[in-house]
Design a protein around this motif. Sequence first.
Motif, PDB file in Angstrom:
ATOM      1  N   VAL A 119       0.800  -1.106   0.017  1.00  0.00           N
ATOM      2  CA  VAL A 119      -0.072   0.209   0.083  1.00  0.00           C
ATOM      3  C   VAL A 119       0.941   1.368  -0.128  1.00  0.00           C
ATOM      4  N   MET A 120       1.713   1.278   0.697  1.00  0.00           N
ATOM      5  CA  MET A 120       2.707   2.376   0.905  1.00  0.00           C
ATOM      6  C   MET A 120       3.556   2.618  -0.487  1.00  0.00           C
ATOM      7  N   ASN A 121       3.824   1.443  -1.332  1.00  0.00           N
ATOM      8  CA  ASN A 121       4.599   1.676  -2.416  1.00  0.00           C
ATOM      9  C   ASN A 121       3.476   2.404  -3.409  1.00  0.00           C
ATOM     10  N   GLU A 122       2.192   1.968  -3.502  1.00  0.00           N
ATOM     11  CA  GLU A 122       1.200   2.440  -4.257  1.00  0.00           C
ATOM     12  C   GLU A 122       0.878   3.918  -3.947  1.00  0.00           C
ATOM     13  N   LEU A 123       1.254   4.403  -2.904  1.00  0.00           N
ATOM     14  CA  LEU A 123       0.937   5.788  -2.274  1.00  0.00           C
ATOM     15  C   LEU A 123       1.980   6.617  -2.772  1.00  0.00           C
ATOM     16  N   GLN A 124       3.135   5.975  -2.618  1.00  0.00           N
ATOM     17  CA  GLN A 124       4.610   6.566  -3.166  1.00  0.00           C
ATOM     18  C   GLN A 124       4.490   6.972  -4.787  1.00  0.00           C
TER      19      GLN A 124
END
Length: 616
Positions: A502-507
């Motif tokens: 999820v963090m990679n998607e937001l980044q």
Amino acid sequence: MSQQQTDVRLIKLINTITVCVSIAVGVALPGLYFLTKFNHQHGEVAAFAHIHGSLVTNAINKNPHMWRFEEHKLMALMADFSNTEHGGVTHNKYNSVHSLLNLDRSAILRNDEAVLPWPVLSHEVTLYDATKPVAFYRVEQTMRGMMIETLFVAGFGMLLALLIAIPLRTLPLRALRQSQQRLVHMAHHDILTGLPNRALLDDRLNQAILYARRYERQVTLVFIDLDNFKTINDSLGHDIGDELLKETAERMKQTVRQTDTVVRLGGDEFVIILFDQPEKAESITNTLQKVRDVIAQPLAIGSHTLRVTCSMGLATYPEDGEDVTTLLKNADAAMYQAKALGRNNFQFYTPEMNSKLQERVFLQQGMLDALAKNEFVLLYQPQVHIQTGQIIGVETLIRWQHPELGLIPPLRFIPLAEETGMIVQIGEWVLRTACKQNKAWQALGMPPIKMSVNVSPRQFKEKNWALIVSSALQESGLEAKYLELEITESLIMENVERAIAVMNELQEMGVQLSIDDFGTGYSSLSSLKHFPVARIKIDQSFIRSLPGNDEDQSIAMAVIALGHKLKLKVVAEGVETEQQRAFLYENECDEMQGYHFSKPVPAASIEQMFVKTIRS
């Protein structure tokens, strides 16, 4: 129509069908037998009449003028008819009487003067002399034997009808009773676990109270809630959650006495009625310890090994209440106190708990309307660069402007919002409002700054969380690089793989990420290097004692050095004194926030701060 009325109608219908079938069998069998035998005997009598009439006709034709004067020959002939067999059937089998009659039906000859028993079946044929009727030949048989046989068959039919009627009535009524018993059981028991439900709880507890009142004993009501069950249910699926509930229910049932009652109220909430308790609290404490230990034992479900704990609240009759409603309410209040004290423990009810429970219910009901009534407000706390002192961002903080209680801090309602799931709607409102506010500041000519928004664990678990963030940015027109989402270490460590995804998607959107309250979540350094974050925030618990506390100094310096090694910005929270600022400055902390610079303030105050900065 009520279930009772439906059952009465079914019973009447079963009785009616039983009577109809019984009558049909009892009447049809002898009736069918009688008709069959009657047709057979009637045919036999008619056949005898025709056969023997033909023989007499042949005799007449041999001596057409003298046949009536040779009665002795005819009598001998008729006697032979009575005592001979034709086609294997004896004529006198049914006490047959043969008669020769004049045209006026008066008897000329009769082979048997006895009177046949009633009822009699007869048949006669006409005798001809050269096509001229001259006499009649009659054969008579009694139906007494057939009637007696029919009576025996009727008795057998009645017996058969009885044998059919008994199971025909008994089996449906038994099935109906079993169905009624199942309905009653389902109405008073939980479908999943088989435990008594709330409907049966009232009855069992009332009985226990009546017994305790009569014999001056006590009843203890234990309210149990499984800790973090929702996390297991959401992450592993409802099938796993259901199996966990069934096994936990069985464990509790096996732990208490047979006279005690384990009830499932719903969800992961259970109640235990400890029947006939002494005044000593030691026995109750021992029982609760056993229940807590057995629930906490590891449980293997499929490929998963699960371990859950529980929070328990106790209320005792008569000290804590003398009726079902009061005891249940007070035990519930004690259970919430157990949760508030760290979970995995049990608490005895005290009167002070009611006020906390009432406040909880009041806030929970108020939260449902707070969003619609615009009662939530946002405050912003500046984050400043430690070298220049310039504002480089703000952290968004929510407050509840309650119409009766005034301004409510987040610690009073955020945990409740997390527990009830309201945090998802509230958090989305905060995100969208913060993005719009940052864009509005830019429209006023303020230099672009990052807007930090806290993300709750419940929000982060939403499958469409990244889409919600993207929607908030598009709706406000804010560039993603000016939005920073703050997540906690404990949130990430619940499911590291999914968190990183999820963090990679937001980044990839351009959104910045930071780890809030760093140092309190015990994340491993091996995992930290994989997190796509831009900042780590030193928790204020490590800043509060600076610079006098050597341990806190070491921790703060280590976090700053670690962050820089990982090429991360380090932000210090809760900076309140010049000495703290100076220590952080000397150790090259990048950013800081706290009361030393500004309390959380409304959006207008942030605008005024920038105006002063520009003028100076």
